[in-house]
Design a protein around this motif. Structure first.
Motif, mmCIF file in Angstrom:
data_model
loop_
_atom_site.group_PDB
_atom_site.id
_atom_site.type_symbol
_atom_site.label_atom_id
_atom_site.label_comp_id
_atom_site.label_asym_id
_atom_site.label_seq_id
_atom_site.Cartn_x
_atom_site.Cartn_y
_atom_site.Cartn_z
ATOM 1 N N PHE A 5 68.768 111.190 4.455
ATOM 2 C CA PHE A 5 67.919 110.000 4.536
ATOM 3 C C PHE A 5 68.453 108.962 3.560
ATOM 4 C CE2 PHE A 5 64.255 107.413 3.177
ATOM 5 C CZ PHE A 5 63.877 106.896 4.412
ATOM 6 N N ILE A 6 68.737 107.767 4.054
ATOM 7 C CA ILE A 6 69.233 106.672 3.221
ATOM 8 C C ILE A 6 68.050 105.782 2.872
ATOM 9 C CG2 ILE A 6 70.869 104.759 3.057
ATOM 10 C CD1 ILE A 6 72.431 106.158 5.379
ATOM 11 N N ALA A 7 67.641 105.820 1.612
ATOM 12 C CA ALA A 7 66.457 105.072 1.173
ATOM 13 C C ALA A 7 66.844 103.652 0.799
ATOM 14 C CB ALA A 7 65.794 105.784 -0.006
ATOM 15 N N ALA A 28 69.739 109.154 8.671
ATOM 16 C CA ALA A 28 68.457 108.583 9.078
ATOM 17 C C ALA A 28 68.043 107.538 8.051
ATOM 18 C CB ALA A 28 67.391 109.673 9.177
ATOM 19 N N ALA A 29 67.233 106.578 8.496
ATOM 20 C CA ALA A 29 66.800 105.515 7.576
ATOM 21 C C ALA A 29 65.636 104.747 8.166
ATOM 22 C CB ALA A 29 67.960 104.558 7.274
ATOM 23 N N LEU A 30 64.973 103.997 7.313
ATOM 24 C CA LEU A 30 63.974 103.005 7.696
ATOM 25 C C LEU A 30 64.725 101.715 8.015
ATOM 26 C CD1 LEU A 30 60.968 101.886 7.707
ATOM 27 C CD2 LEU A 30 61.375 101.318 5.307
ATOM 28 N N LEU A 43 74.632 103.252 13.859
ATOM 29 C CA LEU A 43 75.172 104.326 13.041
ATOM 30 C C LEU A 43 74.178 105.458 12.834
ATOM 31 C CD1 LEU A 43 76.989 102.252 10.276
ATOM 32 C CD2 LEU A 43 78.092 103.807 11.898
ATOM 33 N N LEU A 44 72.894 105.140 12.926
ATOM 34 C CA LEU A 44 71.867 106.121 12.597
ATOM 35 C C LEU A 44 71.617 107.097 13.739
ATOM 36 C CD1 LEU A 44 69.240 103.810 10.844
ATOM 37 C CD2 LEU A 44 70.916 105.327 9.757
ATOM 38 N N ASP A 45 71.395 108.339 13.368
ATOM 39 C CA ASP A 45 70.995 109.352 14.343
ATOM 40 C C ASP A 45 69.482 109.339 14.545
ATOM 41 O OD1 ASP A 45 73.628 110.820 14.775
ATOM 42 O OD2 ASP A 45 73.445 110.918 12.600
ATOM 43 N N TYR A 46 68.766 109.002 13.460
ATOM 44 C CA TYR A 46 67.306 108.948 13.502
ATOM 45 C C TYR A 46 66.839 107.776 12.650
ATOM 46 C CZ TYR A 46 68.057 113.732 15.101
ATOM 47 O OH TYR A 46 68.504 114.824 15.777
ATOM 48 N N SER A 47 65.734 107.156 13.026
ATOM 49 C CA SER A 47 65.258 106.000 12.264
ATOM 50 C C SER A 47 63.762 105.791 12.449
ATOM 51 C CB SER A 47 65.999 104.735 12.696
ATOM 52 O OG SER A 47 65.727 104.429 14.064
ATOM 53 N N VAL A 48 63.220 105.031 11.517
ATOM 54 C CA VAL A 48 61.830 104.582 11.580
ATOM 55 C C VAL A 48 61.856 103.067 11.484
ATOM 56 C CG1 VAL A 48 59.588 104.571 10.446
ATOM 57 C CG2 VAL A 48 60.928 106.674 10.502
ATOM 58 N N ASN A 74 62.860 114.871 9.163
ATOM 59 C CA ASN A 74 63.447 116.209 8.971
ATOM 60 C C ASN A 74 64.777 116.169 8.213
ATOM 61 O OD1 ASN A 74 61.370 117.656 10.400
ATOM 62 N ND2 ASN A 74 62.254 116.865 12.307
ATOM 63 N N CYS A 75 64.839 115.351 7.193
ATOM 64 C CA CYS A 75 66.043 115.258 6.378
ATOM 65 C C CYS A 75 66.002 116.295 5.265
ATOM 66 C CB CYS A 75 66.166 113.860 5.768
ATOM 67 S SG CYS A 75 66.373 112.561 6.997
ATOM 68 N N ASP A 76 67.177 116.714 4.816
ATOM 69 C CA ASP A 76 67.220 117.664 3.711
ATOM 70 C C ASP A 76 67.866 117.070 2.462
ATOM 71 O OD1 ASP A 76 69.797 117.538 4.656
ATOM 72 O OD2 ASP A 76 70.083 119.688 4.853
ATOM 73 N N ALA A 77 68.199 115.762 2.513
ATOM 74 C CA ALA A 77 68.800 115.096 1.356
ATOM 75 C C ALA A 77 68.458 113.615 1.381
ATOM 76 C CB ALA A 77 70.314 115.290 1.349
#
Length: 501
Positions: A5-7, A28-30, A43-48, A74-77
């Motif tokens: 997850f990129i915050a 993944a990222a917002l 680039l993102l696989d998952y996002s909000v 469901n990120c682990d980092a």
């Protein structure tokens, strides 16, 4: 590490995502609306998605919401990037408390080095060169005669919890001391919720030199060169380069040892930057510790170009437990010269005021030795919710003269259409004689007029765009009407080069 997850957002989120995906890590990222038309979504696989830029900004500053986003996806980092919560020890703790991998230094190191009073103590213990200074007690409105004599004038008052120039005042004489302390306390409390202050000698006519370090979880620390960041405006860096033309080999050795010693003393892990002020004195160079940035720096790309490294990849591997000995060759040396400039939505002709608008057309050149880190695209709306930085333009060459030449050409071929930027200033800097000679200090930019060096060129450019004829060879950069202050547009220019809105 499986899903990161990129915050963060913008160009640094893009930068982190690219390295992670090359390593086979999902990202993944917002995503705020300002980034919808940039490269990040693809680039993102998952996002909000965030409903508004303002909503996204509030979320980026809330540790709990960022952790919830990471868990929801469901990120682990978690990688914090820079800015926002990157130097927030509570966020680091919250990430680890949630059972996630924190891609950064220990929370205690962030907390310690983020407190300028504690950071000075660490520097003293590590025998790092320091300028004279004292901590001001709560409600203390002035300094004792002994402290004034010890520190001297000019003096700097700065917030213990501060950064970015906020809560900072330059005191030139004793008559203005009390007023500056009061102003700094008020601004510090407003910006950081803490009015604790430090008074220390103001180092004038100095260079801002920083050392990039990498440290693993086993106590090994390496210095990866220095960057000179002396070209600044209101304590905000505009141009960074490596290596420094100014620093002597003797000083360079001292800087590297000081940076590594400080990092070991605080138990640092990951990528960090130790900043110093360096000035000429008595035929030599005097070093004074400034601060430590417990995160990846905006200008990290300059080091990457000189060393052939991917610092984000190194961060991720160190967070997974890799050692420096397995990541870096023992004989790693820098090669060539790299320069970075920050492209910002600011008007250099009107006090560098932040600008807003839509990007209708965009062109960044490419080629050998040219790197563009950007988070925008055609259609991006630039708002005041975020920092004005929209891209970093980096160049590398075999030596400094060639790098400056390459930077000048690259900037002349850069075009941002639809919003005012500081591109004319960057062009002027790339061709300024003082910059070419390396004769700049941290006060140089605010006391000089580099834009005057290209005034005639800007005038010719304005006439060309006004008539709808943007001739080949004219710099491809925005301009504005000197009377109305509005940005010129040219439909023919946009369509002919296929830069469609």
């Amino acid at each position: 590490m499986n899903r990161l997850f990129i915050a963060n957002r913008g160009e640094i989120a893009v930068r982190i995502a690219r390295s992670a995906k090359e390593m086979g890590i999902e990202v993944a990222a917002l995503i705020p609306p300002q980034d919808f038309h940039g490269p990040l979504p693809e680039l993102l696989d998952y996002s909000v998605p965030a409903g508004s830029n303002e909503e996204a900004r509030e979320m980026f500053l809330d540790p709990n919401q960022m952790v919830e986003c990471a868990k929801q996806l469901n990120c682990d980092a978690v990688h914090p990037g820079y800015g926002f919560l990157s130097e927030n020890s509570e966020f680091a703790e919250a990430v680890q408390d949630a059972g996630l991998i924190w891609v950064g230094p220990p929370a205690i190191a962030i907390q310690t080095m983020g407190d300028k009073s504690m950071a000075r103590n660490v520097a003293e213990n590590a025998k790092v060169p320091l300028s004279p200074g004292v901590c001001l007690l709560p409600e203390q409105r002035s300094l004792s005669e002994d402290d004034v004599r010890k520190i001297g004038f000019p003096m700097m008052i700065k917030a213990v919890a501060g950064g970015g120039g906020r809560g900072m005042r330059h005191v030139m004489d004793e008559a203005s001391l009390e007023a500056c302390i009061e102003e700094a306390r008020r601004e510090s409390l407003s910006s950081f919720g803490d009015d604790a202050l430090i008074a220390e000698s103001l180092i004038t006519e100095a260079r801002h030199i920083e050392v990039q370090i990498l440290a693993d979880q086993y106590g090994d620390v390496r210095a990866l060169g220095e960057r000179e960041c002396s070209i600044q405006r209101r304590n905000q860096k505009v141009l960074e380069e490596s290596p420094s033309k100014y620093v002597s080999e003797k000083t360079r050795s001292i800087l590297y040892e000081a940076a590594c010693s400080l990092s070991r003393e605080v138990g640092y892990v990951g990528a960090g930057t130790v900043e110093f002020m360096v000035r000429d004195i008595d035929g030599g160079q005097e070093i004074s510790f400034l601060e430590m940035n417990t995160r990846l720096q905006v200008e990290h790309g300059v080091t990457e170009l000189c060393y052939g490294l991917d610092l984000v990849r190194a961060q991720l591997l160190i967070a997974e437990g890799e050692s420096l000995s397995s990541l870096l060759p023992s004989d790693l040396e820098p090669h060539g010269h790299a320069i970075e400039v920050r492209l910002c939505c600011e008007d250099p002709f009107f006090g560098h005021l932040p600008q807003v608008g839509f990007i209708h057309a965009l062109h960044f050149p490419d080629g050998p030795g040219v790197r563009i880190d950007a988070g925008i695209g055609v259609g991006s709306e630039i708002s005041t919710a975020f920092d004005s930085l929209i891209a970093k333009i980096l160049v590398w060459a075999e030596d400094r003269d060639q790098a400056l030449d390459r930077l000048a050409v690259t900037l002349r071929q850069t075009m941002v259409h639809g919003v005012v930027t500081n591109l004319p200033l960057l062009v002027a800097l790339s061709r300024d004689p003082a910059v070419e000679r390396g004769e700049v200090t941290t006060t140089w930019l605010e006391s000089s007029t580099p834009l005057e060096n290209i005034a005639s060129e800007v005038s010719l450019l304005s006439e060309a765009i006004k008539s709808g004829q943007w001739a080949e060879g004219i710099p491809l950069r925005p301009s504005r009407d000197s009377q109305t202050g509005v940005q010129f547009t040219s439909g023919a220019f946009v369509q002919d080069r296929r830069f469609f809105p």
